[in-house]
Motif scaffolding. Structure first.
Motif, PDB file in Angstrom:
ATOM      1  N   ILE A   1     -37.570 -13.499 -51.994  1.00  0.00           N
ATOM      2  CA  ILE A   1     -37.618 -12.234 -51.273  1.00  0.00           C
ATOM      3  C   ILE A   1     -36.190 -11.750 -51.087  1.00  0.00           C
ATOM      4  O   ILE A   1     -35.354 -12.454 -50.516  1.00  0.00           O
ATOM      5  N   LEU A   2     -35.917 -10.553 -51.596  1.00  0.00           N
ATOM      6  CA  LEU A   2     -34.575  -9.981 -51.520  1.00  0.00           C
ATOM      7  C   LEU A   2     -34.520  -8.920 -50.437  1.00  0.00           C
ATOM      8  O   LEU A   2     -35.405  -8.075 -50.355  1.00  0.00           O
ATOM      9  N   SER A   3     -33.483  -8.959 -49.627  1.00  0.00           N
ATOM     10  CA  SER A   3     -33.240  -7.905 -48.646  1.00  0.00           C
ATOM     11  C   SER A   3     -31.744  -7.645 -48.593  1.00  0.00           C
ATOM     12  O   SER A   3     -30.936  -8.502 -48.977  1.00  0.00           O
ATOM     13  N   SER A   4     -31.384  -6.484 -48.114  1.00  0.00           N
ATOM     14  CA  SER A   4     -29.968  -6.138 -48.031  1.00  0.00           C
ATOM     15  C   SER A   4     -29.239  -7.060 -47.052  1.00  0.00           C
ATOM     16  O   SER A   4     -28.080  -7.418 -47.272  1.00  0.00           O
ATOM     17  N   HIS A   5     -29.918  -7.494 -45.987  1.00  0.00           N
ATOM     18  CA  HIS A   5     -29.290  -8.399 -45.026  1.00  0.00           C
ATOM     19  C   HIS A   5     -29.024  -9.781 -45.638  1.00  0.00           C
ATOM     20  O   HIS A   5     -27.977 -10.384 -45.400  1.00  0.00           O
ATOM     21  N   LYS A   6     -29.972 -10.273 -46.425  1.00  0.00           N
ATOM     22  CA  LYS A   6     -29.788 -11.574 -47.075  1.00  0.00           C
ATOM     23  C   LYS A   6     -28.636 -11.507 -48.079  1.00  0.00           C
ATOM     24  O   LYS A   6     -27.787 -12.394 -48.123  1.00  0.00           O
ATOM     25  N   ILE A   7     -28.598 -10.442 -48.852  1.00  0.00           N
ATOM     26  CA  ILE A   7     -27.536 -10.278 -49.845  1.00  0.00           C
ATOM     27  C   ILE A   7     -26.184 -10.117 -49.145  1.00  0.00           C
ATOM     28  O   ILE A   7     -25.179 -10.678 -49.577  1.00  0.00           O
ATOM     29  N   ASN A   8     -26.160  -9.388 -48.047  1.00  0.00           N
ATOM     30  CA  ASN A   8     -24.931  -9.221 -47.286  1.00  0.00           C
ATOM     31  C   ASN A   8     -24.413 -10.569 -46.791  1.00  0.00           C
ATOM     32  O   ASN A   8     -23.212 -10.852 -46.865  1.00  0.00           O
ATOM     33  N   SER A   9     -25.295 -11.422 -46.309  1.00  0.00           N
ATOM     34  CA  SER A   9     -24.888 -12.757 -45.844  1.00  0.00           C
ATOM     35  C   SER A   9     -24.297 -13.582 -46.974  1.00  0.00           C
ATOM     36  O   SER A   9     -23.277 -14.258 -46.798  1.00  0.00           O
ATOM     37  N   ILE A  10     -24.930 -13.538 -48.147  1.00  0.00           N
ATOM     38  CA  ILE A  10     -24.430 -14.278 -49.307  1.00  0.00           C
ATOM     39  C   ILE A  10     -23.056 -13.750 -49.714  1.00  0.00           C
ATOM     40  O   ILE A  10     -22.138 -14.526 -50.000  1.00  0.00           O
ATOM     41  N   LEU A  11     -22.907 -12.428 -49.746  1.00  0.00           N
ATOM     42  CA  LEU A  11     -21.629 -11.844 -50.149  1.00  0.00           C
ATOM     43  C   LEU A  11     -20.512 -12.221 -49.179  1.00  0.00           C
ATOM     44  O   LEU A  11     -19.384 -12.500 -49.602  1.00  0.00           O
ATOM     45  N   LYS A  12     -20.806 -12.245 -47.897  1.00  0.00           N
ATOM     46  CA  LYS A  12     -19.784 -12.630 -46.910  1.00  0.00           C
ATOM     47  C   LYS A  12     -19.434 -14.108 -47.036  1.00  0.00           C
ATOM     48  O   LYS A  12     -18.266 -14.478 -47.044  1.00  0.00           O
ATOM     49  N   ASP A  13     -20.455 -14.968 -47.128  1.00  0.00           N
ATOM     50  CA  ASP A  13     -20.227 -16.414 -47.129  1.00  0.00           C
ATOM     51  C   ASP A  13     -19.652 -16.937 -48.441  1.00  0.00           C
ATOM     52  O   ASP A  13     -18.737 -17.749 -48.442  1.00  0.00           O
ATOM     53  N   LYS A  14     -20.197 -16.498 -49.551  1.00  0.00           N
ATOM     54  CA  LYS A  14     -19.825 -17.071 -50.849  1.00  0.00           C
ATOM     55  C   LYS A  14     -18.744 -16.288 -51.583  1.00  0.00           C
ATOM     56  O   LYS A  14     -17.974 -16.867 -52.337  1.00  0.00           O
TER      57      LYS A  14
END
Length: 93
Positions: A33-46
Motif C-alpha cells: 500500500i503506497l501513500s504520500s506519507h509512507k513515501i515521505n518517511s522513506i525519503l527522509k530516513d533513507k
C-alpha cells in the motif's frame, strides 16, 4: 503547451520511484500500500531529502495513473501495488 515535466518534477518523480523500490525490496506480502506519507518517511530516513507532502502526493498520483494502480478510497489517497507485478519499479520514458 508542453506536457514534459519540469526539472523539479522529474527530481521528485525519481525520488518517489527510488522510495517505491526501497519499499519493494523489503516487502514480504504480495500487496504494497503506497501513500504520500509512507513515501515521505522513506525519503527522509533513507535518502535524506524532504519534499512537501502535497508534491509527493501529486508525483505518486501521476505514477499510479501511469502504472494503472488501484486507488484505495481513504481520506489520504492510497494506492495498491501488487509486488508480483513489479520486481523493480520503473517509470516509462
Amino acid at each position: 503547451m508542453s506536457t514534459k515535466p519540469s526539472a523539479s518534477q522529474e527530481t521528485i518523480l525519481e525520488f518517489v520511484k527510488r522510495a517505491i523500490n526501497l519499499l519493494l525490496d523489503n516487502q514480504i506480502s504480495d500487496t504494497l500500500i503506497l501513500s504520500s506519507h509512507k513515501i515521505n518517511s522513506i525519503l527522509k530516513d533513507k535518502c535524506g531529502v524532504n519534499f512537501k507532502i502535497d508534491r509527493i502526493g501529486r508525483a505518486l498520483s501521476k505514477i499510479a495513473k501511469q502504472q494503472e494502480l488501484k486507488r484505495i478510497s481513504t481520506r489520504i489517497p492510497k494506492y495498491e501495488l501488487k509486488t508480483s507485478r513489479f520486481k523493480r519499479f520503473r517509470l516509462p520514458d
